[in-house]
Scaffold this active site. Structure first.
Site, PDB file in Angstrom:
ATOM      1  N   GLN A   1     -10.702   0.094   1.532  1.00 27.34           N
ATOM      2  CA  GLN A   1     -11.155  -0.754   0.428  1.00 27.34           C
ATOM      3  C   GLN A   1      -9.989  -1.426  -0.278  1.00 27.34           C
ATOM      4  OE1 GLN A   1     -11.801   2.469   0.840  1.00 27.34           O
ATOM      5  NE2 GLN A   1     -11.585   3.654  -1.037  1.00 27.34           N
TER       6      GLN A   1
ATOM      7  N   GLU B   1       2.311 -35.832  29.549  1.00 33.29           N
ATOM      8  CA  GLU B   1       1.228 -35.024  28.974  1.00 33.29           C
ATOM      9  C   GLU B   1      -0.009 -35.863  28.661  1.00 33.29           C
ATOM     10  OE1 GLU B   1       2.807 -32.790  25.682  1.00 33.29           O
ATOM     11  OE2 GLU B   1       4.110 -31.582  26.976  1.00 33.29           O
TER      12      GLU B   1
ATOM     13  N   THR C   1       3.453  10.128  11.303  1.00 38.31           N
ATOM     14  CA  THR C   1       4.887  10.182  11.540  1.00 38.31           C
ATOM     15  C   THR C   1       5.228  10.894  12.843  1.00 38.31           C
ATOM     16  OG1 THR C   1       7.020  10.707  10.519  1.00 38.31           O
ATOM     17  CG2 THR C   1       5.271  12.351  10.302  1.00 38.31           C
TER      18      THR C   1
ATOM     19  N   HIS D   1       4.486  16.787   7.315  1.00 34.74           N
ATOM     20  CA  HIS D   1       3.746  15.644   6.788  1.00 34.74           C
ATOM     21  C   HIS D   1       2.248  15.772   7.022  1.00 34.74           C
ATOM     22  CE1 HIS D   1       6.505  12.521   5.323  1.00 34.74           C
ATOM     23  NE2 HIS D   1       7.359  12.910   6.236  1.00 34.74           N
TER      24      HIS D   1
ATOM     25  N   GLU E   1       9.402   6.682  16.483  1.00 28.54           N
ATOM     26  CA  GLU E   1       9.577   6.147  15.129  1.00 28.54           C
ATOM     27  C   GLU E   1      10.950   6.547  14.603  1.00 28.54           C
ATOM     28  OE1 GLU E   1       7.443   6.504  10.726  1.00 28.54           O
ATOM     29  OE2 GLU E   1       7.127   8.052  12.232  1.00 28.54           O
ATOM     30  N   HIS E   2      11.238   7.839  14.632  1.00 31.33           N
ATOM     31  CA  HIS E   2      12.550   8.361  14.237  1.00 31.33           C
ATOM     32  C   HIS E   2      13.197   9.016  15.456  1.00 31.33           C
ATOM     33  CE1 HIS E   2       9.833   8.948  10.659  1.00 31.33           C
ATOM     34  NE2 HIS E   2      10.812   8.295  10.055  1.00 31.33           N
TER      35      HIS E   2
ATOM     36  N   TYR F   1       0.832  -1.191   0.000  1.00 31.74           N
ATOM     37  CA  TYR F   1       0.000   0.000   0.000  1.00 31.74           C
ATOM     38  C   TYR F   1       0.870   1.245   0.000  1.00 31.74           C
ATOM     39  CZ  TYR F   1      -3.732   3.276   0.925  1.00 31.74           C
ATOM     40  OH  TYR F   1      -4.618   4.306   0.813  1.00 31.74           O
TER      41      TYR F   1
ATOM     42  N   ASN G   1      -3.301   6.061   6.536  1.00 37.05           N
ATOM     43  CA  ASN G   1      -3.971   6.803   7.600  1.00 37.05           C
ATOM     44  C   ASN G   1      -4.581   5.838   8.615  1.00 37.05           C
ATOM     45  OD1 ASN G   1      -6.379   5.846   6.487  1.00 37.05           O
ATOM     46  ND2 ASN G   1      -6.814   7.754   5.419  1.00 37.05           N
TER      47      ASN G   1
END
Length: 442
Positions: A193, A427, A248, A273, A339-340, A129, A225
């Site tokens: 979708q 067992e 981000t 961003h 993240e960064h 994606y 998103n």
């Protein structure tokens, strides 16, 4: 501009830090209730449902789900030379770095006739994606496709939202990047979708062509998103996913040796961003914090996306965190799990050794996050929202699975049969033991 969280006279626990550190308000669980009907309708109705949602959410109806080959070829032919050169360089660096991630086969021998082999096998088919909301991301094509190709995946499909100003096809540079990478299967589908299409597949209606069909995939990767993240969570189990990559975020750990202009520029670079992007400065220098604030004001005035940047930097997800010393700064960094993470301190490499929670670490004055976004060779699809505590960035391992091959002969089995029988009895699974004992009597 940015709010301040002062921890200098505290000794906060990890639990306290999780409560007070800035974080974007993201409710993926609530978003799942929104996307679940979309996924179900795509599963049941296929292409007509996707077309309906595409018109509703994107305001355009492409001529088909799949982008024609002539459209891909035209996009590649129209790619300006300097951008083509930049993409080619990014692809080459990404290939080299991701090829180095490939694990080797392993063979373990326990004695004569007793071996276990471990093989790494690529998944058969993946859906990649590429987002296209406030901005379009040809770099995300590179970051998704290259590791899948290096892992040995032979069937790759890319989905990206249709654009009104491109006849309903995805962004031309996104399409050109797909063509540059040799990806021929590209779909003009975005949002939940697209995830539904990849997870469930779409069969062509009677009399319709293959351009409105999509075979289901085994793994879905790529950022998006909150609705894309929610859809990926909803289909997890039916398919594999890389992560729920969210908005981000950047954290900068800095001391008085940092360059205020550089720190401000890097915080701004991520804020542009999205209005929900998170920018966090962690420092033991009040003077540096003030200087960075001044630089942010000055640089934002000149920025193209000034309104978006101001919204992000003044939001609850962004802050300046004042710490009493570098030790507390590292504690905050590990609690935040960015993240960064940029480290602008003395002995940055040594400080980085003490960090165990970050999606990617950028060392020193000349390793800004935008380098990792495009050309460092690393991957920019990274864990967000604190998930770097347990998750990794996208790489070849997202597209590989380990298979163990057990290869024992009669003597190798006989050597452990008594142990096997004892464990099976413990067992209450005696037939397990019998399966081994029968072979000993041959």
């Amino acid at each position: 501009m940015m709010r301040t969280i002062d921890l200098r006279n505290t000794a906060p626990s990890a639990a306290h830090l999780r409560r007070v550190l800035p974080r974007a308000e993201v409710d993926v669980a609530a978003a799942i209730e929104t996307v679940r009907p979309i996924l179900e309708r795509v599963r049941q109705e296929g292409a007509p449902a996707i077309a309906d949602y595409t018109e509703t959410f994107d305001g355009v109806t492409p001529a088909s789900l799949r982008v024609p080959q002539e459209v891909l070829a035209r996009a590649l032919a129209g790619l300006v030379p300097d951008l083509r050169a930049a993409l080619t360089e990014a692809i080459g660096r990404a290939r080299k770095a991701h090829r180095a991630q490939l694990p080797g086969a392993a063979r373990t021998t326990f004695g004569p006739g007793a071996q276990v082999h471990q093989r790494w096998v690529p998944v058969r088919r993946v859906g990649l994606y590429v987002p296209g909301g406030l901005a379009v991301y040809p770099s995300s094509v590179v970051m998704n496709v290259v590791p899948a190709q290096e892992a040995g995946v032979t069937a790759l499909a890319v989905a990206s939202p249709p654009q009104k100003d491109n006849d309903g096809w995805p962004d031309p540079v996104v399409l050109a990047t797909c063509a540059l990478l040799g990806v021929e299967e590209v779909y003009a589908v975005g949002g939940a979708q697209a995830v539904g299409m990849f997870a469930h597949g779409v069969e062509a209606a009677p009399g319709a062509g293959a351009e409105n069909a999509c075979e289901p995939v085994d793994v879905i990767t790529g950022p998006g998103n909150i609705y894309v993240a929610a859809a990926k969570r909803a289909v997890l189990g039916l398919v594999g996913i890389d992560s729920e990559a969210g908005t981000t975020e950047i954290a900068v750990l800095a001391d008085e040796t940092a360059q205020p202009a550089y720190v401000a520029a890097d915080l701004i670079s991520q804020a542009e961003h999205d209005p929900a992007a998170a920018s966090v400065l962690i420092t033991d220098s009040g003077a540096l914090a003030d200087q960075v604030a001044g630089q942010i004001e000055a640089q934002t005035e000149l920025a193209k996306h000034a309104d978006r940047i101001r919204t992000a930097l003044t939001g609850p997800q962004s802050a300046v965190v004042l710490v009493q010393d570098l030790d507390q700064g590292v504690q905050v960094v590990n609690a935040y799990a960015a993240e960064h993470l940029e480290i602008h301190t003395r002995n940055a490499a040594q400080v980085a050794e003490r960090v165990h929670n970050a999606g990617a670490i950028f060392l020193g004055l000349h390793s800004p996050v935008p380098l990792g976004d495009y050309l460092a060779g690393s991957n920019h699809v990274l864990p967000t929202g604190g998930t770097a505590r347990f998750a990794s960035g996208l790489g070849v391992m997202a597209y590989l699975k380990s298979m163990q091959v057990i290869d024992y002969d009669a003597a190798g089995l006989a050597e452990v049969t008594d142990h096997l029988v004892a464990l099976a009895a413990a067992e209450d699974l005696p037939a397990h033991g019998t399966a081994a004992v029968l072979r000993r009597t041959e």
